[in-house]
Design an enzyme around this catalytic site. Structure first.
Site, PDB file in Angstrom:
ATOM      1  N   ASP A   1      -0.529  -3.809  10.558  1.00 49.07           N
ATOM      2  CA  ASP A   1      -1.554  -2.878  10.068  1.00 49.07           C
ATOM      3  C   ASP A   1      -2.806  -3.696   9.759  1.00 49.07           C
ATOM      4  OD1 ASP A   1      -3.149  -1.023   8.860  1.00 49.07           O
ATOM      5  OD2 ASP A   1      -1.774  -0.540   7.222  1.00 49.07           O
TER       6      ASP A   1
ATOM      7  N   LYS B   1     -13.388   0.857   7.478  1.00 47.63           N
ATOM      8  CA  LYS B   1     -14.099  -0.077   6.595  1.00 47.63           C
ATOM      9  C   LYS B   1     -15.134  -0.883   7.371  1.00 47.63           C
ATOM     10  CE  LYS B   1     -10.182   0.967   4.485  1.00 47.63           C
ATOM     11  NZ  LYS B   1      -9.813   1.581   3.258  1.00 47.63           N
TER      12      LYS B   1
ATOM     13  N   TRP C   1       0.915  -1.154   0.000  1.00 46.93           N
ATOM     14  CA  TRP C   1       0.000   0.000   0.000  1.00 46.93           C
ATOM     15  C   TRP C   1       0.952   1.200   0.000  1.00 46.93           C
ATOM     16  CZ3 TRP C   1      -1.775   3.151   4.599  1.00 46.93           C
ATOM     17  CH2 TRP C   1      -2.798   4.037   4.235  1.00 46.93           C
TER      18      TRP C   1
HETATM   19  N1  KET Z   1      -3.828   0.534   6.093  1.00 52.75           N
HETATM   20  C1  KET Z   1      -4.152  -0.117   4.967  1.00 52.75           C
HETATM   21  C2  KET Z   1      -3.495  -1.406   4.671  1.00 52.75           C
HETATM   22  C3  KET Z   1      -5.116   0.439   4.112  1.00 52.75           C
HETATM   23  O1  KET Z   1      -5.423  -0.234   3.027  1.00 52.75           O
HETATM   24  C4  KET Z   1      -5.714   1.674   4.420  1.00 52.75           C
HETATM   25  C5  KET Z   1      -6.655   2.308   3.499  1.00 52.75           C
HETATM   26  C6  KET Z   1      -5.340   2.282   5.619  1.00 52.75           C
HETATM   27  C7  KET Z   1      -4.400   1.705   6.431  1.00 52.75           C
HETATM   28  C8  KET Z   1      -5.926   3.603   6.025  1.00 52.75           C
HETATM   29  O2  KET Z   1      -6.987   3.460   6.886  1.00 52.75           O
HETATM   30  P1  KET Z   1      -7.829   4.775   7.306  1.00 52.75           P
HETATM   31  O3  KET Z   1      -8.565   4.331   8.509  1.00 52.75           O
HETATM   32  O4  KET Z   1      -8.688   5.105   6.164  1.00 52.75           O
HETATM   33  O5  KET Z   1      -6.847   5.844   7.598  1.00 52.75           O
HETATM   34  N2  KET Z   1      -6.708   2.006   2.277  1.00 52.75           N
HETATM   35  C9  KET Z   1      -7.629   2.462   1.235  1.00 52.75           C
HETATM   36  C10 KET Z   1      -7.856   3.923   1.179  1.00 52.75           C
HETATM   37  C11 KET Z   1      -6.578   4.712   1.087  1.00 52.75           C
HETATM   38  O6  KET Z   1      -5.755   4.488   0.197  1.00 52.75           O
HETATM   39  O7  KET Z   1      -6.402   5.574   1.970  1.00 52.75           O
HETATM   40  C12 KET Z   1      -7.175   1.926  -0.113  1.00 52.75           C
HETATM   41  O8  KET Z   1      -6.110   1.304  -0.201  1.00 52.75           O
HETATM   42  O9  KET Z   1      -7.909   2.096  -1.092  1.00 52.75           O
END
Ligand code: KET
Length: 420
Positions: A230, A265, A149
């Site tokens: 994570d 999510k 990511w």
């Molecule tokens: N870790 C991972 C592995 C992840 O895919 C995301 C979000 C996050 C942390 C971020 O979590 P948040 O609670 O939104 O801060 N991923 C999606 C959105 C992004 O890129 O921010 C995605 O990969 O589409």
């Protein structure tokens, strides 16, 4: 005019507004958010958004979970002042994080060995964890899965760390490159930081088995490495408890481990910025010390986490009836994604008989790593309005019973064309 006056005159009257930042490079945009924006500008009547990790229901809507809505209705009538939360966040939120992530009967939690704070989503948890680690181990390097990511590199690089990649995905099998991963981990120096995904790996959807986690844990212990887990998709893979297996196995093995969790999510509260950072320590004294350091990091970057999001999450997780309801809501998301994967697989076996689409059902969670080529991705966008990010990662929840036919037709077209 004497030179001195000329200089003063020019400085005062001849220059326009000072331009201070024009030397900076253009921001290239984020590969995920950028394409998501492009999708919204496309006018294709059957367009499908498979870019970002958002959960959509079968009607293509981002749901407000009924459990969340119930708490929000209560909050509207709650006259409590919207004060600053403490730097570490809301106490009942923090204990709920510990129960969800480590299990209701966790020994390390009962022993007071876990320092947990409320964070601004999973991203905020990673950032606080990164800054904390930079103070504790400034010379360590951070090892991130290949592929990653992208934001993992950005967050840890932004905290001043050198980031590196360990092998993870094998394009030939569309599965795990476990041997290569292990031999890399075996060669790391003590106190190297290793970023791992306990479930629903982003971007590949390829996870480790329990036996493989056992081998990873042994190497982490032998080499004195620092695992940073994570977990952004708990409940989206095999189940809320099952998906936390690696976290709990590491805690039980006595490892010092950092865990960034996100509720974006699994509670569908993306914009409320709700997550947690937990550090499992060797003793309760160490955990107190670590909590203080985490507070210091929070104070200097954003001071405190959001009141509203904190109360929403805490309200759902700490109410037995709503908690049970939430687990069912997450189960429904998980089941729908699994069914969608099966549907794609079935349709592709008819529309593209020679194509091995097994990866759709083997990979888990929100993402599937398709291995589609750049020209194929462009053709999908331009000809069919199907948006997939440049790495070929497909966000499965963008598919539903109404658009899966268009998706598999489009895939059959571009993959079939390459084969012709
Ligand atoms: N870790 C991972 C592995 C992840 O895919 C995301 C979000 C996050 C942390 C971020 O979590 P948040 O609670 O939104 O801060 N991923 C999606 C959105 C992004 O890129 O921010 C995605 O990969 O589409």
């Amino acid at each position: 005019m004497c030179p001195y006056w000329r200089l003063l005159f020019r400085a005062r009257f001849s220059y326009g507004p000072f331009i201070m930042f024009e030397h900076l490079p253009q921001y290239a945009g984020d590969p995920i958010f950028g394409l998501n924006d492009a999708f919204h500008q496309n006018a294709h009547p059957q367009k499908i958004n498979l870019t970002i990790g958002l959960y959509y229901d079968d009607a293509g809507r981002i749901p407000v979970l009924p459990s969340v809505a119930a708490v929000e209705r209560r909050l509207v009538d709650d006259p409590s002042p919207r004060v600053y939360l403490p730097m570490e966040g809301l106490a009942p939120y923090r204990s709920a994080v510990q129960k969800v992530v480590f299990g209701a009967d966790s020994q390390v939690v009962a022993q007071g060995k876990v320092a947990t704070i409320q964070t601004l989503g999973g991203t905020g948890a990673l950032k606080v964890g990164a800054d904390f680690l930079k103070t504790a181990y400034p010379d360590s390097e951070v090892w991130i899965s290949d592929p990653a990511w992208d934001n993992h590199h950005a967050i840890f690089g932004g905290a001043g760390f050198q980031t590196r990649s360990y092998p993870y995905y094998d394009p030939a099998t569309k599965g795990l490159a476990f041997d290569a991963m292990m031999s890399c981990l075996r060669g790391l120096p003590s106190r190297a930081i290793v970023l791992l995904h306990p479930c629903c790996h982003n971007p590949t959807g390829v996870d480790l088995s329990r036996e493989q986690w056992g081998e990873v844990i042994a190497v982490l212990q032998e080499r004195g490495l620092i695992p940073f887990l994570d977990i952004a998709y708990q409940g989206m893979g095999d189940g809320m408890e099952e998906d936390a297996y690696a976290v709990r196995a590491m805690a039980q093995a006595g490892l010092t481990v950092l865990v960034a969790n996100s509720f974006s999510k699994n509670l569908s509260v993306y914009g409320e910025r709700c997550g947690g950072l937990s550090v499992v320590c060797g003793s309760s004294t160490e955990a107190d010390l670590v909590l203080g350091q985490l507070k210091a990091v929070v104070r200097r970057i954003y001071s405190s986490a959001p009141w509203h999001g904190g109360h929403v999450v805490s309200g759902v997780l700490n109410d037995a009836a709503l908690h049970g309801q939430w687990l069912e809501e997450v189960a429904a998301m998980r089941v729908r994604m699994a069914q969608t994967r099966t549907l794609v697989h079935e349709q592709l076996s008819v529309k593209l008989p020679g194509y091995d689409a097994d990866y759709f059902i083997r990979q888990r969670g929100m993402f599937t790593y398709s291995g589609l080529l750049h020209e194929q991705l462009l053709a999908l966008r331009e000809r069919h309005g199907v948006y997939i990010i440049d790495s070929g990662r497909i966000a499965v929840p963008g598919l539903n019973t109404h658009n899966v036919g268009h998706f598999t037709d489009a895939l059959a077209d571009v993959i079939g064309e390459s084969a012709r």
